[in-house]
Design an enzyme around this catalytic site. Structure first.
Site, PDB file in Angstrom:
ATOM      1  N   ASN A   1     -21.656  17.591  15.160  1.00 43.60           N
ATOM      2  CA  ASN A   1     -21.909  18.505  16.278  1.00 43.60           C
ATOM      3  C   ASN A   1     -22.528  19.771  15.719  1.00 43.60           C
ATOM      4  O   ASN A   1     -22.075  20.286  14.695  1.00 43.60           O
ATOM      5  CB  ASN A   1     -20.604  18.852  17.000  1.00 43.60           C
ATOM      6  CG  ASN A   1     -19.998  17.636  17.687  1.00 43.60           C
ATOM      7  OD1 ASN A   1     -20.633  16.588  17.769  1.00 43.60           O
ATOM      8  ND2 ASN A   1     -18.788  17.773  18.182  1.00 43.60           N
TER       9      ASN A   1
ATOM     10  N   TYR B   1     -24.129  23.680  16.809  1.00 40.55           N
ATOM     11  CA  TYR B   1     -24.465  24.744  17.766  1.00 40.55           C
ATOM     12  C   TYR B   1     -25.230  25.876  17.082  1.00 40.55           C
ATOM     13  O   TYR B   1     -26.198  26.386  17.613  1.00 40.55           O
ATOM     14  CB  TYR B   1     -23.185  25.261  18.450  1.00 40.55           C
ATOM     15  CG  TYR B   1     -22.607  24.198  19.369  1.00 40.55           C
ATOM     16  CD1 TYR B   1     -23.041  24.088  20.688  1.00 40.55           C
ATOM     17  CD2 TYR B   1     -21.703  23.249  18.893  1.00 40.55           C
ATOM     18  CE1 TYR B   1     -22.569  23.083  21.521  1.00 40.55           C
ATOM     19  CE2 TYR B   1     -21.229  22.234  19.718  1.00 40.55           C
ATOM     20  CZ  TYR B   1     -21.669  22.156  21.030  1.00 40.55           C
ATOM     21  OH  TYR B   1     -21.219  21.147  21.843  1.00 40.55           O
TER      22      TYR B   1
ATOM     23  N   ARG C   1     -21.192   9.615  25.917  1.00 37.01           N
ATOM     24  CA  ARG C   1     -20.055   9.824  25.014  1.00 37.01           C
ATOM     25  C   ARG C   1     -18.978  10.570  25.796  1.00 37.01           C
ATOM     26  O   ARG C   1     -19.180  11.724  26.177  1.00 37.01           O
ATOM     27  CB  ARG C   1     -20.540  10.635  23.801  1.00 37.01           C
ATOM     28  CG  ARG C   1     -19.443  11.057  22.853  1.00 37.01           C
ATOM     29  CD  ARG C   1     -20.005  11.831  21.651  1.00 37.01           C
ATOM     30  NE  ARG C   1     -18.926  12.274  20.805  1.00 37.01           N
ATOM     31  CZ  ARG C   1     -18.472  13.520  20.732  1.00 37.01           C
ATOM     32  NH1 ARG C   1     -19.033  14.487  21.442  1.00 37.01           N
ATOM     33  NH2 ARG C   1     -17.468  13.821  19.946  1.00 37.01           N
TER      34      ARG C   1
ATOM     35  N   GLU D   1     -23.077  16.268  19.484  1.00 37.70           N
ATOM     36  CA  GLU D   1     -23.054  17.381  20.441  1.00 37.70           C
ATOM     37  C   GLU D   1     -24.071  18.412  20.002  1.00 37.70           C
ATOM     38  O   GLU D   1     -24.166  18.746  18.821  1.00 37.70           O
ATOM     39  CB  GLU D   1     -21.699  18.107  20.477  1.00 37.70           C
ATOM     40  CG  GLU D   1     -20.629  17.422  21.233  1.00 37.70           C
ATOM     41  CD  GLU D   1     -19.318  18.224  21.248  1.00 37.70           C
ATOM     42  OE1 GLU D   1     -19.352  19.478  21.169  1.00 37.70           O
ATOM     43  OE2 GLU D   1     -18.268  17.576  21.326  1.00 37.70           O
TER      44      GLU D   1
ATOM     45  N   GLU E   1     -14.108  16.725  16.177  1.00 36.93           N
ATOM     46  CA  GLU E   1     -13.938  18.040  15.559  1.00 36.93           C
ATOM     47  C   GLU E   1     -12.501  18.307  15.108  1.00 36.93           C
ATOM     48  O   GLU E   1     -11.833  19.220  15.620  1.00 36.93           O
ATOM     49  CB  GLU E   1     -14.402  19.142  16.520  1.00 36.93           C
ATOM     50  CG  GLU E   1     -15.851  19.009  16.945  1.00 36.93           C
ATOM     51  CD  GLU E   1     -16.324  20.146  17.860  1.00 36.93           C
ATOM     52  OE1 GLU E   1     -15.486  20.921  18.317  1.00 36.93           O
ATOM     53  OE2 GLU E   1     -17.535  20.244  18.094  1.00 36.93           O
TER      54      GLU E   1
ATOM     55  N   HIS F   1     -10.100  13.917  21.917  1.00 37.28           N
ATOM     56  CA  HIS F   1     -10.849  15.163  22.074  1.00 37.28           C
ATOM     57  C   HIS F   1      -9.851  16.202  22.603  1.00 37.28           C
ATOM     58  O   HIS F   1      -9.994  16.749  23.683  1.00 37.28           O
ATOM     59  CB  HIS F   1     -12.038  14.968  23.019  1.00 37.28           C
ATOM     60  CG  HIS F   1     -13.088  16.042  22.930  1.00 37.28           C
ATOM     61  ND1 HIS F   1     -14.424  15.768  22.767  1.00 37.28           N
ATOM     62  CD2 HIS F   1     -13.011  17.392  23.002  1.00 37.28           C
ATOM     63  CE1 HIS F   1     -15.117  16.898  22.750  1.00 37.28           C
ATOM     64  NE2 HIS F   1     -14.272  17.905  22.898  1.00 37.28           N
TER      65      HIS F   1
HETATM   66  O1  IFM Z   1     -16.894  22.383  24.660  1.00 36.22           O
HETATM   67  C1  IFM Z   1     -16.835  22.183  23.290  1.00 36.22           C
HETATM   68  C2  IFM Z   1     -16.481  20.752  22.970  1.00 36.22           C
HETATM   69  O2  IFM Z   1     -15.302  20.360  23.575  1.00 36.22           O
HETATM   70  C3  IFM Z   1     -16.322  20.581  21.483  1.00 36.22           C
HETATM   71  N1  IFM Z   1     -17.477  21.064  20.779  1.00 36.22           N
HETATM   72  C4  IFM Z   1     -17.957  22.378  21.112  1.00 36.22           C
HETATM   73  C5  IFM Z   1     -18.146  22.493  22.608  1.00 36.22           C
HETATM   74  C6  IFM Z   1     -18.670  23.900  22.975  1.00 36.22           C
HETATM   75  O3  IFM Z   1     -17.782  24.870  22.544  1.00 36.22           O
END
Ligand code: IFM
Length: 477
Positions: free
Chosen positions: A300, A302, A82, A379, A171, A126
């Site tokens: 995504n 985290y 991706r 992500e 995002e 992006h």
């Molecule tokens: O690096 C970023 C990415 O560009 C978008 N999502 C979160 C990642 C980590 O912060």
């Protein structure tokens, strides 16, 4: 950090394991190939905006190392890659005739991926908006959405015969609120009304671009959009904490989910942000344009968050669990009285907590809410302070993180969520936006002065997962 669950869970043969990157974060070569300036060139060259005043001028030098990087992906057994197309490489001023050199660069990349048996998954936006469009108001200008659809059409004509899946936006929450409300991302604007206009014009851009792609390439074209949802838990069940959660959820999640997937804006957002705007920029028919059936909803992940009613701390610059520093303007428009609860436990170099169970929960909630909508984790990954020793990078923290999160995806699959793929962020260390090169997310290490790539232990471990389709124990030989 010790991993909690060596599960040995397995994944179906059609589940796609890949990795992700983004143009400005890895390419470099900002003055080559006819590329025009983007908002991130301007922002990163403004002193004080990015840690250590780092810029994406050279980044991971991917522009000059495509062959090597695709070979690396093949070596790791990646099934999909991706990446994003830099709009200013295709239309240097965001409008007009395409730049043939820019298209040729991505066409060559796609050819190499296909030859290596790796599915190309293309993100159209992006975050590197052509600066010329920002000069006309950027995403707070409705016209940008129409320019974006035109750009999507150009890329579709050039790459559409070989691209596996298209993603319109990555995002959009970050583009709108970090770009135009807190101003910690390009273009560095701090104007809540412009941020809300950006929300709507990004949503509109998605709908127009998705229609342009299908118009050019046929109704079967695989289309997606990627959101960074903010999975939330209230600190208590008190009405104040529940109201705090509702407000963040509205501005962090619902202003994208509802228009994109349900064709409406959440009614509450109009009241929550009435002090900022009357939303008259939403024109009749816009929501019909925005809601397009998508083949894949990219999510995504985290970390998740616990929120409560309160006043966000002001002043000392400490990053909070939502990633926003206390010295910065808050990005949560209409949700000012919300505090993010710091939970005990390990953190990544970003200061983010580690809660893989939040990923399972998020996938299951979205799967339940949108039955029949295929999902992918587009992500997931972690920044740690890695070091190269004896030609290796022993990033056990990242191996553990990936192990637990891939396992969490497996748990969601096992519980019935239709998750089709997982993309590790990121293939290689790169320009981490306002944090420059200080934070390393790659499973491949990049030595920035030389561009040398070193496969980290996490990449070796991930390669084993892909090969065996099993969440293998988090140990690397
Ligand atoms: O690096 C970023 C990415 O560009 C978008 N999502 C979160 C990642 C980590 O912060």
């Amino acid at each position: 950090m010790a991993t909690s669950r060596p599960s040995g869970r397995t994944f179906p043969s059609d589940f796609v394991f890949g990795s992700a990157t983004a143009s400005y974060q890895i390419e470099g070569a900002v003055h080559e190939g006819g590329r025009g300036p983007s908002i991130w060139d301007t922002f990163s060259h403004t002193p004080g905006k990015v840690l250590n005043d780092d810029t994406g001028d050279i980044a991971a030098d991917h522009y000059h190392r495509v062959a090597q990087d695709v070979a690396l992906m093949q070596e790791l057994g990646l099934e999909a890659y991706r990446f994003s197309v830099a709009w200013p490489r295709i239309q240097p001023t965001g409008a007009g005739e395409p730049n043939a050199e820019g298209l040729a660069f991505y066409s060559d990349l796609v050819d190499r991926l296909v030859a290596a048996g790796i599915k190309p998954v293309v993100t159209l936006y992006h975050w590197d908006l052509p600066q010329a469009l920002e000069d006309e108001g950027g995403w707070s200008n409705r016209e940008t959405a129409y320019r974006f659809a035109e750009y999507a059409r150009i890329v579709a004509r050039a790459l559409g015969d070989r691209v596996h899946t298209w993603s319109t936006l990555n995002e959009p929450w970050c583009s709108a609120f970090l770009g135009y409300a807190s101003g910690v991302h390009a273009p560095g604007v701090t104007d809540d009304e412009r941020a809300l206009k950006a929300v709507h014009h990004l949503n509109l851009a998605h709908g127009l671009a998705a229609r342009a792609l299908r118009d050019e390439l046929g109704q079967d074209t695989q289309i997606s959009v990627t959101l960074n949802l903010h999975p939330l838990t209230p600190a208590t069940q008190s009405p104040e904490d529940l109201e705090a959660l509702r407000r963040v959820n509205t501005i962090g999640n619902e202003v994208f989910l509802q228009p994109l997937l349900e064709g409406r804006y959440p009614a509450e957002v109009f009241a929550d942000t009435a002090h900022v705007t009357d939303w008259s920029f939403v024109q009749e028919g816009d929501l019909d344009l925005i809601q397009v059936p998508i083949d894949l909803l990219g999510l995504n992940y985290y970390d998740d968050s616990v929120v409560r009613h309160g006043t966000p701390p002001v002043g000392d610059g400490t990053p909070g669990p939502d990633g926003h520093k206390s010295s910065e303007r808050i990005p949560w428009v209409g949700a000012d009285e919300v505090e993010w609860v710091q939970r005990p436990g390990p953190r990544t170099a970003m200061g983010w907590g580690i809660h893989p169970e939040g990923l399972t929960r998020m996938l299951l909630e979205i799967a339940q809410r949108y039955p029949g909508q295929p999902l992918a984790v587009t992500e997931n990954g972690a920044a740690f302070y890695d070091e190269v020793t004896d030609g290796r990078v022993h990033d056990q923290d990242r191996v553990d993180y990936l192990h637990d999160h891939i396992d969490a995806v497996g748990a969601a699959l096992a519980a019935g969520a239709d998750v089709r793929g997982y993309y590790v962020w990121s293939l290689m260390d790169n320009f981490e936006w306002a944090y420059g090169y200080d934070r390393r997310f790659g499973v491949v290490h990049v030595d920035y002065p030389t561009g040398t790539r070193t496969v980290k232990d996490s990449a070796r471990w991930y390669a084993d997962v892909i090969r065996t389709r099993t969440v293998v124990p988090p140990t690397v030989a």
